[in-house]
Design an enzyme around this catalytic site. Structure first.
Site, PDB file in Angstrom:
ATOM      1  N   THR A  49      -8.452  64.615  60.002  1.00 50.29           N
ATOM      2  CA  THR A  49      -7.337  64.090  60.782  1.00 50.29           C
ATOM      3  C   THR A  49      -6.858  62.794  60.134  1.00 50.29           C
ATOM      4  O   THR A  49      -7.175  62.522  58.969  1.00 50.29           O
ATOM      5  CB  THR A  49      -7.769  63.905  62.258  1.00 50.29           C
ATOM      6  OG1 THR A  49      -6.622  63.605  63.060  1.00 50.29           O
ATOM      7  CG2 THR A  49      -8.787  62.785  62.422  1.00 50.29           C
ATOM      8  N   ASN A  50      -6.074  61.988  60.836  1.00 47.12           N
ATOM      9  CA  ASN A  50      -5.626  60.686  60.318  1.00 47.12           C
ATOM     10  C   ASN A  50      -5.645  59.667  61.452  1.00 47.12           C
ATOM     11  O   ASN A  50      -5.981  60.000  62.585  1.00 47.12           O
ATOM     12  CB  ASN A  50      -4.230  60.820  59.683  1.00 47.12           C
ATOM     13  CG  ASN A  50      -3.220  61.357  60.679  1.00 47.12           C
ATOM     14  OD1 ASN A  50      -2.932  60.728  61.686  1.00 47.12           O
ATOM     15  ND2 ASN A  50      -2.696  62.558  60.406  1.00 47.12           N
ATOM     16  N   TYR A  51      -5.263  58.432  61.157  1.00 44.24           N
ATOM     17  CA  TYR A  51      -5.406  57.335  62.122  1.00 44.24           C
ATOM     18  C   TYR A  51      -4.282  57.224  63.146  1.00 44.24           C
ATOM     19  O   TYR A  51      -4.241  56.265  63.898  1.00 44.24           O
ATOM     20  CB  TYR A  51      -5.525  56.006  61.382  1.00 44.24           C
ATOM     21  CG  TYR A  51      -6.868  55.785  60.723  1.00 44.24           C
ATOM     22  CD1 TYR A  51      -8.015  55.645  61.497  1.00 44.24           C
ATOM     23  CD2 TYR A  51      -6.978  55.700  59.343  1.00 44.24           C
ATOM     24  CE1 TYR A  51      -9.251  55.430  60.903  1.00 44.24           C
ATOM     25  CE2 TYR A  51      -8.204  55.477  58.742  1.00 44.24           C
ATOM     26  CZ  TYR A  51      -9.340  55.343  59.533  1.00 44.24           C
ATOM     27  OH  TYR A  51     -10.553  55.126  58.942  1.00 44.24           O
ATOM     28  N   ALA A  90       2.162  62.427  63.062  1.00 37.76           N
ATOM     29  CA  ALA A  90       1.593  62.374  61.710  1.00 37.76           C
ATOM     30  C   ALA A  90       0.877  63.700  61.464  1.00 37.76           C
ATOM     31  O   ALA A  90      -0.322  63.841  61.703  1.00 37.76           O
ATOM     32  CB  ALA A  90       0.631  61.204  61.592  1.00 37.76           C
TER      33      ALA A  90
END
Ligand code: C5P
Length: 223
Positions: A29-31, A96
């Protein structure tokens, strides 16, 4: 008292990260926190729009009065967006979306071995690109997060994905980007207009983004 200047618009907003699993307990995943997209949904609703919020996993509470669709992977987000596209007069893609997903999702937890493990990644669909191909009168807004060549990359994305305007934020600046309550954005449009904004709250940034939507709608109506 807020002016209901977005009455009559149906705004589809995406927010948050996506989660791409490779076994039942692990994912990439991402932040992204989802804060920018949720702020847009909140302000759009306050200003009289009908709002559908398609969100990846976040810790935020659902803004009141908003139709909420919870998704996890990029492919789930794509399906939810496409299913709700016909009603949408504006699409704002603040999510995102993970560009890649593990090629294989193992049905059982991957066991630890002495060897290294390789996970092959494959491309996810580009949701906004698909929407851009069937744009009609819809206003399409995208985001660009860059750590270098911000303006050039943002313009290339806007044109390539058929957006009306793009909101760019510079990951290298303090107070901009993923996790915080503030952002530093620039807005670039198809006429070459370039609006560089100072550090502000994400709610204020949302209001400015929606002002720009309003402005584009007005200029469509006057043509
Ligand atoms: O190319 P990049 O991913 O940086 O483009 C950013 C914009 O494209 C964002 O608005 C994002 O929500 C959207 N996007 C998308 N589907 C993807 C990747 C990005 O809709 N698979």
């Amino acid at each position: 008292l807020t002016e209901k200047d977005l009455m009559g618009e149906h705004i589809l907003v995406t927010a948050g990260p996506t989660r791409e699993p490779f076994d039942p307990v692990r994912f990439i995943t991402n932040y992204s926190s989802g804060k920018m997209g949720y702020a847009i949904a909140t302000v759009a609703r306050r200003r009289g729009a009908t709002v559908t919020l398609v969100s990846g996993p976040t810790h935020l509470s659902v803004p009141s009065g908003v139709e909420f669709l919870s998704v996890s992977t990029a492919r789930e987000m794509r399906d939810a967006v496409l299913a709700n596209l016909p009603e949408a007069t504006v699409v704002i893609k603040a999510a995102a979306v993970a560009d890649y997903r593990p090629a294989v999702r193992e049905p059982q937890k991957i066991k630890k071995k002495d060897d290294d493990l390789t996970v092959k990644l494959e491309r996810n669909p580009d949701i906004i690109q698909e929407i851009g191909k069937k744009k009609q009168n819809r206003i399409l807004v995208g985001f660009a997060m860059e750590s270098e060549h911000l303006v050039e990359n943002a313009i290339a994305k806007m044109v390539g994905k058929n957006m009306d305007f793009i909101v760019a934020n510079d990951l290298t600046k303090q107070g901009a980007g993923f996790q915080g309550d503030t952002n530093i954005i620039s807005i670039l449009d198809r006429d070459g207009e370039f609006q560089e904004l100072p550090l502000m709250d994400k709610i204020e940034a949302a209001a400015i983004i929606l002002d720009k939507v309003r402005k584009i709608r007005n200029s469509q109506l006057n043509n």
